[in-house]
Scaffold this motif. Sequence first.
Motif, PDB file in Angstrom:
ATOM      1  N   LEU A   1       0.833  -1.205   0.000  1.00 61.94           N
ATOM      2  CA  LEU A   1       0.000   0.000   0.000  1.00 61.94           C
ATOM      3  C   LEU A   1       0.867   1.255   0.000  1.00 61.94           C
ATOM      4  N   THR A   2       1.983   1.212   0.723  1.00 56.52           N
ATOM      5  CA  THR A   2       2.897   2.364   0.730  1.00 56.52           C
ATOM      6  C   THR A   2       3.442   2.629  -0.668  1.00 56.52           C
ATOM      7  N   ALA A   3       3.791   1.580  -1.383  1.00 54.75           N
ATOM      8  CA  ALA A   3       4.320   1.734  -2.745  1.00 54.75           C
ATOM      9  C   ALA A   3       3.282   2.327  -3.692  1.00 54.75           C
ATOM     10  N   LEU A   4       2.001   2.168  -3.367  1.00 50.06           N
ATOM     11  CA  LEU A   4       0.935   2.684  -4.230  1.00 50.06           C
ATOM     12  C   LEU A   4       0.444   4.067  -3.831  1.00 50.06           C
ATOM     13  N   SER A   5       0.975   4.616  -2.752  1.00 48.36           N
ATOM     14  CA  SER A   5       0.535   5.946  -2.301  1.00 48.36           C
ATOM     15  C   SER A   5       0.754   6.962  -3.408  1.00 48.36           C
ATOM     16  N   GLY A   6      -0.295   7.690  -3.751  1.00 48.21           N
ATOM     17  CA  GLY A   6      -0.233   8.668  -4.827  1.00 48.21           C
ATOM     18  C   GLY A   6      -0.437   8.084  -6.206  1.00 48.21           C
ATOM     19  N   ARG A   7      -0.534   6.758  -6.302  1.00 48.07           N
ATOM     20  CA  ARG A   7      -0.709   6.091  -7.593  1.00 48.07           C
ATOM     21  C   ARG A   7      -2.105   5.507  -7.768  1.00 48.07           C
ATOM     22  N   ALA A   8      -2.777   5.220  -6.649  1.00 48.22           N
ATOM     23  CA  ALA A   8      -4.097   4.587  -6.718  1.00 48.22           C
ATOM     24  C   ALA A   8      -4.857   4.889  -5.442  1.00 48.22           C
ATOM     25  N   ASP A   9      -6.159   4.675  -5.497  1.00 47.72           N
ATOM     26  CA  ASP A   9      -7.022   4.909  -4.336  1.00 47.72           C
ATOM     27  C   ASP A   9      -7.316   3.622  -3.578  1.00 47.72           C
ATOM     28  N   VAL A  10      -7.509   2.530  -4.315  1.00 46.91           N
ATOM     29  CA  VAL A  10      -7.817   1.242  -3.703  1.00 46.91           C
ATOM     30  C   VAL A  10      -6.952   0.173  -4.357  1.00 46.91           C
ATOM     31  N   ALA A  11      -6.774  -0.940  -3.642  1.00 45.85           N
ATOM     32  CA  ALA A  11      -5.930  -2.018  -4.169  1.00 45.85           C
ATOM     33  C   ALA A  11      -6.511  -3.369  -3.789  1.00 45.85           C
TER      34      ALA A  11
ATOM     35  N   VAL B   1      -5.840   2.471  -0.155  1.00 46.33           N
ATOM     36  CA  VAL B   1      -4.400   2.717  -0.079  1.00 46.33           C
ATOM     37  C   VAL B   1      -4.067   3.605   1.117  1.00 46.33           C
ATOM     38  N   SER B   2      -5.024   4.416   1.533  1.00 45.60           N
ATOM     39  CA  SER B   2      -4.802   5.307   2.682  1.00 45.60           C
ATOM     40  C   SER B   2      -4.580   4.555   3.989  1.00 45.60           C
ATOM     41  N   LEU B   3      -4.796   3.238   4.011  1.00 47.97           N
ATOM     42  CA  LEU B   3      -4.537   2.444   5.219  1.00 47.97           C
ATOM     43  C   LEU B   3      -3.059   2.156   5.415  1.00 47.97           C
ATOM     44  N   ALA B   4      -2.206   2.581   4.507  1.00 49.42           N
ATOM     45  CA  ALA B   4      -0.776   2.243   4.574  1.00 49.42           C
ATOM     46  C   ALA B   4      -0.157   2.663   5.903  1.00 49.42           C
ATOM     47  N   ASP B   5      -0.438   3.874   6.346  1.00 57.84           N
ATOM     48  CA  ASP B   5       0.178   4.351   7.592  1.00 57.84           C
ATOM     49  C   ASP B   5      -0.295   3.557   8.796  1.00 57.84           C
ATOM     50  N   THR B   6      -1.577   3.236   8.834  1.00 53.06           N
ATOM     51  CA  THR B   6      -2.099   2.447   9.950  1.00 53.06           C
ATOM     52  C   THR B   6      -1.469   1.066   9.972  1.00 53.06           C
ATOM     53  N   ALA B   7      -1.365   0.431   8.805  1.00 49.67           N
ATOM     54  CA  ALA B   7      -0.753  -0.890   8.738  1.00 49.67           C
ATOM     55  C   ALA B   7       0.707  -0.832   9.168  1.00 49.67           C
ATOM     56  N   GLU B   8       1.425   0.183   8.733  1.00 48.28           N
ATOM     57  CA  GLU B   8       2.836   0.324   9.097  1.00 48.28           C
ATOM     58  C   GLU B   8       2.982   0.523  10.609  1.00 48.28           C
ATOM     59  N   ARG B   9       2.116   1.322  11.208  1.00 45.18           N
ATOM     60  CA  ARG B   9       2.177   1.533  12.667  1.00 45.18           C
ATOM     61  C   ARG B   9       1.948   0.222  13.423  1.00 45.18           C
ATOM     62  N   LEU B  10       0.988  -0.557  12.992  1.00 43.24           N
ATOM     63  CA  LEU B  10       0.706  -1.827  13.653  1.00 43.24           C
ATOM     64  C   LEU B  10       1.895  -2.781  13.556  1.00 43.24           C
ATOM     65  N   VAL B  11       2.583  -2.778  12.431  1.00 45.02           N
ATOM     66  CA  VAL B  11       3.762  -3.631  12.289  1.00 45.02           C
ATOM     67  C   VAL B  11       4.836  -3.198  13.277  1.00 45.02           C
ATOM     68  N   LYS B  12       5.036  -1.899  13.411  1.00 42.53           N
ATOM     69  CA  LYS B  12       6.042  -1.402  14.361  1.00 42.53           C
ATOM     70  C   LYS B  12       5.684  -1.762  15.799  1.00 42.53           C
ATOM     71  N   GLU B  13       4.389  -1.914  16.062  1.00 42.15           N
ATOM     72  CA  GLU B  13       3.932  -2.306  17.394  1.00 42.15           C
ATOM     73  C   GLU B  13       3.900  -3.826  17.572  1.00 42.15           C
ATOM     74  N   ASP B  14       4.352  -4.565  16.562  1.00 42.74           N
ATOM     75  CA  ASP B  14       4.319  -6.026  16.562  1.00 42.74           C
ATOM     76  C   ASP B  14       2.903  -6.579  16.691  1.00 42.74           C
ATOM     77  N   ARG B  15       1.956  -5.850  16.175  1.00 47.40           N
ATOM     78  CA  ARG B  15       0.581  -6.339  16.071  1.00 47.40           C
ATOM     79  C   ARG B  15       0.396  -6.762  14.616  1.00 47.40           C
ATOM     80  N   LEU B  16       0.740  -7.995  14.341  1.00 45.87           N
ATOM     81  CA  LEU B  16       1.081  -8.414  12.990  1.00 45.87           C
ATOM     82  C   LEU B  16      -0.032  -9.115  12.228  1.00 45.87           C
ATOM     83  N   ARG B  17      -1.149  -9.375  12.848  1.00 45.86           N
ATOM     84  CA  ARG B  17      -2.224 -10.053  12.132  1.00 45.86           C
ATOM     85  C   ARG B  17      -3.128  -9.045  11.425  1.00 45.86           C
ATOM     86  N   PRO B  18      -3.617  -9.354  10.221  1.00 48.21           N
ATOM     87  CA  PRO B  18      -4.555  -8.449   9.548  1.00 48.21           C
ATOM     88  C   PRO B  18      -5.758  -8.100  10.409  1.00 48.21           C
ATOM     89  N   ALA B  19      -6.138  -8.988  11.330  1.00 47.29           N
ATOM     90  CA  ALA B  19      -7.283  -8.705  12.203  1.00 47.29           C
ATOM     91  C   ALA B  19      -7.072  -7.430  13.008  1.00 47.29           C
TER      92      ALA B  19
END
Length: 283
Positions: free
Chosen positions: A83-93, A141-159
């Motif tokens: 999603l980060t790679a698509l920022s500015g390139r698309a709205d949904v993925a 695609v706007s969920l990229a930042d939220t997903a990245e934050r969760l990874v940094k918090e080691d909350r790694l499941r899509p749930a």
Amino acid sequence: MTSAGVVLAGGQSSRMGTPKAALEWHGSTLLRRTVQIVARATSGPVVVVRARGQDLPELPEGILVADDPRSGKGPLQGIAAGLTALSGRADVAFVSSTDMPFLHPAFVRRVLSVLEDGDDADVALPVARGYKQPLAAGYRVSLADTAERLVKEDRLRPAFLFEQCRVQALDDAALKENAVLAALDPDLDSVLNVNTPDDYAAARARPAPAVTVQLFGTLVKGGGAGGPHAVRAATVGAAADAVSVVFDRHVTAALNGDQITRDRTTPLAAGDTVFFLSADAGG
């Protein structure tokens, strides 16, 4: 609204004994097939997310590659990177794993339609064949930042991501409200994946998709010989072979009347029509 694709290449599979992305699929690879199917159903770029240092099989021209910045963080890290790679390139993925050999373009379109038609959802999550399918789902695609934050918090499941956004679940009946999908993938085989050698062998043994071939120009050898011809073929090259067409530089294929290709490995899905045109017919 521009739609795009994210395909997670995955790494070495302990149960398969080899990277799934490189598994042979009707003369091509699973990864190449997946990216081309996703590309058919979207209007923007397709990104392949790989582990750092991972070798990928040959990809079609125009496919973007993003490196997963952290090892061993699971699918949410891949989703974040894509999603980060698509920022500015698309709205949904549409986000897909690489090991769904029966993914149909109609499935991708049905899932993305939930986000493209003005719905206020952030994620279109199929619950197909009894299971949630986070790696066959649509994401803003706007969920990229939220997903990245969760990874940094080691909350790694899509749930964990789903807890922080608006999710529209799509069960089998909801998915098949789309008449095209219901007709072409009635069992929702799009979400079947291959996790073991037995899964792969069973998938590889299935009949190729039922498609239609029509011939034009000097390829038509007699009255009525232009078709339509009903054949089974997993690629454009196999469709040409099925009707004894020499698919060389003098022949062009038009997939469903619009996608022009001279690539034998271009994947086909159930219900496709391939038009073969000789040079004198504008090929």
